[in-house]
Motif scaffolding. Sequence first.
Motif, PDB file in Angstrom:
ATOM      1  N   VAL A 245       9.058 -25.443  -7.383  1.00 45.28           N
ATOM      2  CA  VAL A 245       9.373 -25.360  -8.802  1.00 45.28           C
ATOM      3  C   VAL A 245      10.874 -25.525  -9.016  1.00 45.28           C
ATOM      4  N   SER A 246      11.207 -26.064 -10.180  1.00 45.95           N
ATOM      5  CA  SER A 246      12.598 -26.183 -10.580  1.00 45.95           C
ATOM      6  C   SER A 246      12.627 -26.478 -12.078  1.00 45.95           C
ATOM      7  N   THR A 247      13.831 -26.592 -12.638  1.00 45.61           N
ATOM      8  CA  THR A 247      13.995 -26.937 -14.047  1.00 45.61           C
ATOM      9  C   THR A 247      15.271 -27.761 -14.201  1.00 45.61           C
ATOM     10  N   ASP A 248      15.499 -28.244 -15.412  1.00 45.52           N
ATOM     11  CA  ASP A 248      16.790 -28.837 -15.711  1.00 45.52           C
ATOM     12  C   ASP A 248      17.811 -27.716 -15.908  1.00 45.52           C
ATOM     13  N   GLY A 249      19.027 -28.059 -16.354  1.00 44.82           N
ATOM     14  CA  GLY A 249      20.104 -27.084 -16.411  1.00 44.82           C
ATOM     15  C   GLY A 249      19.846 -25.892 -17.297  1.00 44.82           C
ATOM     16  N   ASP A 250      19.282 -26.112 -18.497  1.00 40.69           N
ATOM     17  CA  ASP A 250      19.082 -24.987 -19.417  1.00 40.69           C
ATOM     18  C   ASP A 250      17.649 -24.485 -19.427  1.00 40.69           C
ATOM     19  N   ALA A 251      16.832 -24.975 -18.499  1.00 45.38           N
ATOM     20  CA  ALA A 251      15.479 -24.451 -18.260  1.00 45.38           C
ATOM     21  C   ALA A 251      14.548 -24.641 -19.440  1.00 45.38           C
ATOM     22  N   ASP A 252      14.684 -25.772 -20.148  1.00 44.81           N
ATOM     23  CA  ASP A 252      13.678 -26.076 -21.172  1.00 44.81           C
ATOM     24  C   ASP A 252      12.837 -27.281 -20.769  1.00 44.81           C
ATOM     25  N   ARG A 253      13.055 -27.778 -19.539  1.00 43.87           N
ATOM     26  CA  ARG A 253      12.253 -28.882 -19.005  1.00 43.87           C
ATOM     27  C   ARG A 253      11.861 -28.533 -17.573  1.00 43.87           C
ATOM     28  N   PRO A 254      10.568 -28.572 -17.242  1.00 48.71           N
ATOM     29  CA  PRO A 254      10.141 -28.183 -15.903  1.00 48.71           C
ATOM     30  C   PRO A 254      10.241 -29.321 -14.894  1.00 48.71           C
ATOM     31  N   LEU A 255      10.342 -28.934 -13.649  1.00 49.32           N
ATOM     32  CA  LEU A 255      10.235 -29.875 -12.534  1.00 49.32           C
ATOM     33  C   LEU A 255       9.322 -29.203 -11.519  1.00 49.32           C
ATOM     34  N   LEU A 256       8.121 -29.732 -11.376  1.00 46.93           N
ATOM     35  CA  LEU A 256       7.089 -29.116 -10.539  1.00 46.93           C
ATOM     36  C   LEU A 256       6.636 -30.092  -9.470  1.00 46.93           C
ATOM     37  N   GLY A 257       6.705 -29.646  -8.229  1.00 50.51           N
ATOM     38  CA  GLY A 257       6.239 -30.463  -7.116  1.00 50.51           C
ATOM     39  C   GLY A 257       5.041 -29.832  -6.440  1.00 50.51           C
TER      40      GLY A 257
END
Length: 484
Positions: A245-257
């Motif tokens: 799991v991760s997000t962009d800088g301000d955590a309003d967009r997810p990054l899920l692997g």
Amino acid sequence: MENSTRSVSIQEIQDTSGVRFGTSGARGLVADMTSEVCYAYASAFLGAIPQKSGGIAIAMDLRPSSPAIAAACAAAIHDSGLAIDFCGAVPTPALAFHAQERCVPGIMVTGSHIPFDRNGIKFYRADGEITKADEAKISAAVVDVPLGAQTVALPSINRNAYDAYVARYVDFFPPRCFAGMRLGFYEHSSLAREVLKSILSALGAEVISLGRTDEFVPIDTEAVSKADIEQARRWAAQHRFDAIVSTDGDADRPLLGDENGDWFRGDVVGILSAQYLRAQGVVTTVSSNSAVELCGKFEQVIRTRIGSPYVIEGIEKLITAGVTQVVGFEPNGGFLVGSPIERDGRTLAPLMTRDAVLPMLCVLHMARERGVKVSALPGLLPTRFTASDRIQSFPTALSKKLIGEFAESPEAFAALFGSICGSAKRQDQTDGLRIYLESDEIVHFRPSGNAPELRCYAEAGDQARAEQLVAECLQRLKGQLKVE
């Protein structure tokens, strides 16, 4: 003795500094976001909203320039006779949720995913994000700016925003529903790097921190770098995670692997999350994967221009029409909850701003409920694949010029892209230029609303073809930049 002031037009500031509203807040080069500019914007916002007493919530991201911008916005709050409710470095959706629950406006200092030399300010009314009409009112304002100090010392941090955001998700998902799951967390400089770990751990997951840095990293969830793609696969092979799991800088967009370290597309995360939440109405942008309609799981789907204000307008239309269980999402994965969501005896309150944490939790718990690996979930959707990327430092005026030429002349489009795209059968200019090809593939060109970038999206029957379309189209457009 009070400092003397001078009247400043926001329109003048926009013209001279280049700091102006894009798809999400006022943004510009850090060098141009002086204390005077930021004070003026915050003052114009405070004049445009009905709040004349009480407090204003304010938070910031981890960019080095953010504390100074927050201090200028705080000075405008102080000089307006309002209290400064400083929430520290918390995710944008945490600031928005805190403001919503307290019925106060909010100011979020963040450039989200845009390059390091830029920053921005997002504004929230007590009932959610400001509208395009609010932006127009702010842009037309004339405000008084002090000739002396335009910043104040930021007060001590109010932890309520952090705590309420953690409780929002720990209370909605079943107790310890991730027990036994091993999750990698690519923290980089994300605002979620503490709060997401708290949520996942409270729900029973084992969380392993990866890649934390004190230098700001501008992660774009719509254009994940090759380095981040390769790194995620190395982490997965080394640690045997159930997901990353991760997000962009301000955590309003997810990054899920998934367990293999393959990052999911944001619109795939959005569709799966909407299914998990049993949404009846879904609002998404014109550039999202068409599987949202093809899956047949939602009673109503509305397509909008790109940007959360447009998604919010669509959500409000569905709610006004009596649709319940309404959500929205963008191709970057940012997820909005428009109405109370009822699931298994628990209720999730609305949150009308993009959020990264909820969609990741939904997808992870969907895998748990179905007893499958995370990688199996995209296979539940119709086989439509999307890709996107961008050309940075591409003048916006040139982007608009080229897109206009392609829209007006099918011959111009065919001359540049015909050998890779084939023939066009129709186009959609809802936002940029979206071209539907005879092959049932799609290419979509759009200048960024936040930075001098040209974005390209594509949809095809397999992932490799979608990525090929994006790469080849952008390469040919780069040639046009050299010509100019």
